[in-house]
Design a protein around this motif. Structure first.
Motif, PDB file in Angstrom:
ATOM      1  N   LEU A  14     119.172 103.135   6.934  1.00  0.00           N
ATOM      2  CA  LEU A  14     118.412 102.122   7.665  1.00  0.00           C
ATOM      3  C   LEU A  14     117.437 102.771   8.633  1.00  0.00           C
ATOM      4  CD1 LEU A  14     117.864  99.162   8.303  1.00  0.00           C
ATOM      5  CD2 LEU A  14     119.768  99.240   9.931  1.00  0.00           C
ATOM      6  N   GLU A  15     117.888 103.793   9.349  1.00  0.00           N
ATOM      7  CA  GLU A  15     117.007 104.474  10.308  1.00  0.00           C
ATOM      8  C   GLU A  15     115.857 105.171   9.578  1.00  0.00           C
ATOM      9  OE1 GLU A  15     115.376 105.330  13.833  1.00  0.00           O
ATOM     10  OE2 GLU A  15     117.064 103.986  13.454  1.00  0.00           O
ATOM     11  N   THR A  16     116.138 105.764   8.448  1.00  0.00           N
ATOM     12  CA  THR A  16     115.096 106.411   7.648  1.00  0.00           C
ATOM     13  C   THR A  16     114.076 105.378   7.181  1.00  0.00           C
ATOM     14  OG1 THR A  16     116.645 108.111   6.909  1.00  0.00           O
ATOM     15  CG2 THR A  16     114.666 107.797   5.571  1.00  0.00           C
ATOM     16  N   TRP A  17     114.561 104.233   6.715  1.00  0.00           N
ATOM     17  CA  TRP A  17     113.685 103.154   6.277  1.00  0.00           C
ATOM     18  C   TRP A  17     112.820 102.657   7.425  1.00  0.00           C
ATOM     19  CZ3 TRP A  17     113.256  98.006   7.684  1.00  0.00           C
ATOM     20  CH2 TRP A  17     112.482  97.201   6.835  1.00  0.00           C
ATOM     21  N   ARG A  18     113.420 102.467   8.610  1.00  0.00           N
ATOM     22  CA  ARG A  18     112.661 101.989   9.780  1.00  0.00           C
ATOM     23  C   ARG A  18     111.567 102.975  10.162  1.00  0.00           C
ATOM     24  NH1 ARG A  18     117.738  99.902  13.373  1.00  0.00           N
ATOM     25  NH2 ARG A  18     117.872  97.836  12.461  1.00  0.00           N
ATOM     26  N   LYS A  19     111.889 104.256  10.181  1.00  0.00           N
ATOM     27  CA  LYS A  19     110.896 105.277  10.540  1.00  0.00           C
ATOM     28  C   LYS A  19     109.743 105.289   9.536  1.00  0.00           C
ATOM     29  CE  LYS A  19     113.862 108.382  13.147  1.00  0.00           C
ATOM     30  NZ  LYS A  19     114.458 109.721  13.233  1.00  0.00           N
ATOM     31  N   LYS A  20     110.077 105.126   8.261  1.00  0.00           N
ATOM     32  CA  LYS A  20     109.032 105.100   7.231  1.00  0.00           C
ATOM     33  C   LYS A  20     108.118 103.895   7.416  1.00  0.00           C
ATOM     34  CE  LYS A  20     108.340 105.336   2.268  1.00  0.00           C
ATOM     35  NZ  LYS A  20     108.946 105.354   0.946  1.00  0.00           N
ATOM     36  N   ARG A  21     108.680 102.727   7.643  1.00  0.00           N
ATOM     37  CA  ARG A  21     107.870 101.514   7.856  1.00  0.00           C
ATOM     38  C   ARG A  21     107.014 101.656   9.119  1.00  0.00           C
ATOM     39  NH1 ARG A  21     110.436 100.969   3.734  1.00  0.00           N
ATOM     40  NH2 ARG A  21     108.623 101.908   2.878  1.00  0.00           N
ATOM     41  N   LEU A  22     107.584 102.206  10.182  1.00  0.00           N
ATOM     42  CA  LEU A  22     106.831 102.409  11.421  1.00  0.00           C
ATOM     43  C   LEU A  22     105.637 103.321  11.166  1.00  0.00           C
ATOM     44  CD1 LEU A  22     106.594 102.106  14.535  1.00  0.00           C
ATOM     45  CD2 LEU A  22     108.030 104.140  14.702  1.00  0.00           C
ATOM     46  N   GLN A  23     105.867 104.409  10.422  1.00  0.00           N
ATOM     47  CA  GLN A  23     104.782 105.340  10.126  1.00  0.00           C
ATOM     48  C   GLN A  23     103.717 104.682   9.262  1.00  0.00           C
ATOM     49  OE1 GLN A  23     104.441 108.517  11.508  1.00  0.00           O
ATOM     50  NE2 GLN A  23     102.374 108.115  10.750  1.00  0.00           N
ATOM     51  N   GLU A  24     104.124 103.850   8.316  1.00  0.00           N
ATOM     52  CA  GLU A  24     103.153 103.134   7.478  1.00  0.00           C
ATOM     53  C   GLU A  24     102.277 102.219   8.327  1.00  0.00           C
ATOM     54  OE1 GLU A  24     105.612 101.160   4.610  1.00  0.00           O
ATOM     55  OE2 GLU A  24     105.821 102.947   3.371  1.00  0.00           O
ATOM     56  N   ARG A  25     102.896 101.504   9.267  1.00  0.00           N
ATOM     57  CA  ARG A  25     102.113 100.615  10.135  1.00  0.00           C
ATOM     58  C   ARG A  25     101.181 101.416  11.034  1.00  0.00           C
ATOM     59  NH1 ARG A  25     107.260  98.106  10.271  1.00  0.00           N
ATOM     60  NH2 ARG A  25     107.638  98.898  12.379  1.00  0.00           N
ATOM     61  N   LEU A  26     101.662 102.542  11.565  1.00  0.00           N
ATOM     62  CA  LEU A  26     100.814 103.389  12.409  1.00  0.00           C
ATOM     63  C   LEU A  26      99.656 103.967  11.597  1.00  0.00           C
ATOM     64  CD1 LEU A  26     100.262 104.647  15.140  1.00  0.00           C
ATOM     65  CD2 LEU A  26     101.869 106.477  14.558  1.00  0.00           C
ATOM     66  N   ASP A  27      99.923 104.359  10.371  1.00  0.00           N
ATOM     67  CA  ASP A  27      98.851 104.883   9.503  1.00  0.00           C
ATOM     68  C   ASP A  27      97.767 103.831   9.276  1.00  0.00           C
ATOM     69  OD1 ASP A  27     100.228 107.287   9.321  1.00  0.00           O
ATOM     70  OD2 ASP A  27     100.998 106.897   7.303  1.00  0.00           O
ATOM     71  N   LYS A  28      98.161 102.576   9.087  1.00  0.00           N
ATOM     72  CA  LYS A  28      97.180 101.496   8.901  1.00  0.00           C
ATOM     73  C   LYS A  28      96.322 101.320  10.148  1.00  0.00           C
ATOM     74  CE  LYS A  28      99.560  98.824   5.434  1.00  0.00           C
ATOM     75  NZ  LYS A  28     100.012  97.540   4.968  1.00  0.00           N
ATOM     76  N   LEU A  29      96.971 101.352  11.305  1.00  0.00           N
ATOM     77  CA  LEU A  29      96.219 101.199  12.552  1.00  0.00           C
ATOM     78  C   LEU A  29      95.291 102.390  12.772  1.00  0.00           C
ATOM     79  CD1 LEU A  29      99.099  99.792  14.739  1.00  0.00           C
ATOM     80  CD2 LEU A  29      96.964  98.600  14.204  1.00  0.00           C
ATOM     81  N   ASN A  30      95.778 103.591  12.525  1.00  0.00           N
ATOM     82  CA  ASN A  30      94.935 104.775  12.696  1.00  0.00           C
ATOM     83  C   ASN A  30      93.750 104.749  11.738  1.00  0.00           C
ATOM     84  OD1 ASN A  30      96.252 106.086  14.837  1.00  0.00           O
ATOM     85  ND2 ASN A  30      97.757 106.973  13.455  1.00  0.00           N
ATOM     86  N   ALA A  31      93.973 104.272  10.522  1.00  0.00           N
ATOM     87  CA  ALA A  31      92.892 104.227   9.536  1.00  0.00           C
ATOM     88  C   ALA A  31      91.763 103.308   9.978  1.00  0.00           C
ATOM     89  CB  ALA A  31      93.444 103.773   8.179  1.00  0.00           C
ATOM     90  N   VAL A  32      92.104 102.184  10.564  1.00  0.00           N
ATOM     91  CA  VAL A  32      91.068 101.231  10.971  1.00  0.00           C
ATOM     92  C   VAL A  32      90.236 101.782  12.141  1.00  0.00           C
ATOM     93  CG1 VAL A  32      92.272  99.766  12.654  1.00  0.00           C
ATOM     94  CG2 VAL A  32      90.630  98.750  11.110  1.00  0.00           C
ATOM     95  N   PHE A  33      90.823 102.709  12.900  1.00  0.00           N
ATOM     96  CA  PHE A  33      90.098 103.310  14.021  1.00  0.00           C
ATOM     97  C   PHE A  33      89.585 104.717  13.699  1.00  0.00           C
ATOM     98  CE2 PHE A  33      92.589 100.055  16.212  1.00  0.00           C
ATOM     99  CZ  PHE A  33      91.626  99.505  17.020  1.00  0.00           C
ATOM    100  N   GLU A  34      89.611 105.085  12.417  1.00  0.00           N
ATOM    101  CA  GLU A  34      89.139 106.403  12.008  1.00  0.00           C
ATOM    102  C   GLU A  34      87.692 106.606  12.430  1.00  0.00           C
ATOM    103  OE1 GLU A  34      88.669 109.056   7.953  1.00  0.00           O
ATOM    104  OE2 GLU A  34      89.849 107.220   7.913  1.00  0.00           O
ATOM    105  N   GLY A  35      87.422 107.772  12.989  1.00  0.00           N
ATOM    106  CA  GLY A  35      86.067 108.092  13.421  1.00  0.00           C
ATOM    107  C   GLY A  35      85.728 107.591  14.809  1.00  0.00           C
ATOM    108  N   ILE A  36      86.649 106.879  15.422  1.00  0.00           N
ATOM    109  CA  ILE A  36      86.443 106.370  16.776  1.00  0.00           C
ATOM    110  C   ILE A  36      87.290 107.224  17.706  1.00  0.00           C
ATOM    111  CG2 ILE A  36      86.752 104.398  18.330  1.00  0.00           C
ATOM    112  CD1 ILE A  36      86.413 102.606  15.833  1.00  0.00           C
ATOM    113  N   GLY A  37      86.667 107.811  18.694  1.00  0.00           N
ATOM    114  CA  GLY A  37      87.395 108.663  19.633  1.00  0.00           C
ATOM    115  C   GLY A  37      88.289 107.843  20.543  1.00  0.00           C
ATOM    116  N   LEU A  38      89.582 107.877  20.275  1.00  0.00           N
ATOM    117  CA  LEU A  38      90.531 107.133  21.098  1.00  0.00           C
ATOM    118  C   LEU A  38      91.118 108.045  22.174  1.00  0.00           C
ATOM    119  CD1 LEU A  38      92.503 105.183  18.343  1.00  0.00           C
ATOM    120  CD2 LEU A  38      90.623 104.346  19.746  1.00  0.00           C
TER     121      LEU A  38
END
Length: 74
Positions: free
Chosen positions: A7-31
């Motif tokens: 369960l913890e492995t699954w949660r970490k994977k889902r969290l990383q997937e959501r973070l990757d989506k957010l990072n992708a939408v802000f790609e090229g923008i200096g945060l």
């Protein structure tokens, strides 16, 4: 592997997937470091919340590409 570890492995994977989506939408923008921390916080929310944020940002980017965002801002 016991169920808690799975369960913890699954949660970490889902969290990383959501973070990757957010990072992708802000790609090229200096945060800033604080803005990146906010994205990490948002990634901790449910998938629908993250999808809505990504969708809203993409709409703003599209409006900007089409020259509409500057019209809205005045």
């Amino acid at each position: 592997m016991d169920n808690k570890v799975k369960l913890e492995t699954w949660r970490k994977k889902r969290l990383q997937e959501r973070l990757d989506k957010l990072n992708a939408v802000f790609e090229g923008i200096g945060l800033t470091a604080n803005e990146k921390k906010t994205l990490e916080w948002l990634a901790g929310h449910d998938q629908e919340t993250v999808e809505n944020i990504v969708s809203a940002v993409n709409k703003v980017k599209e409006a900007d590409r089409n020259g509409l965002w500057s019209d809205i801002r005045g």
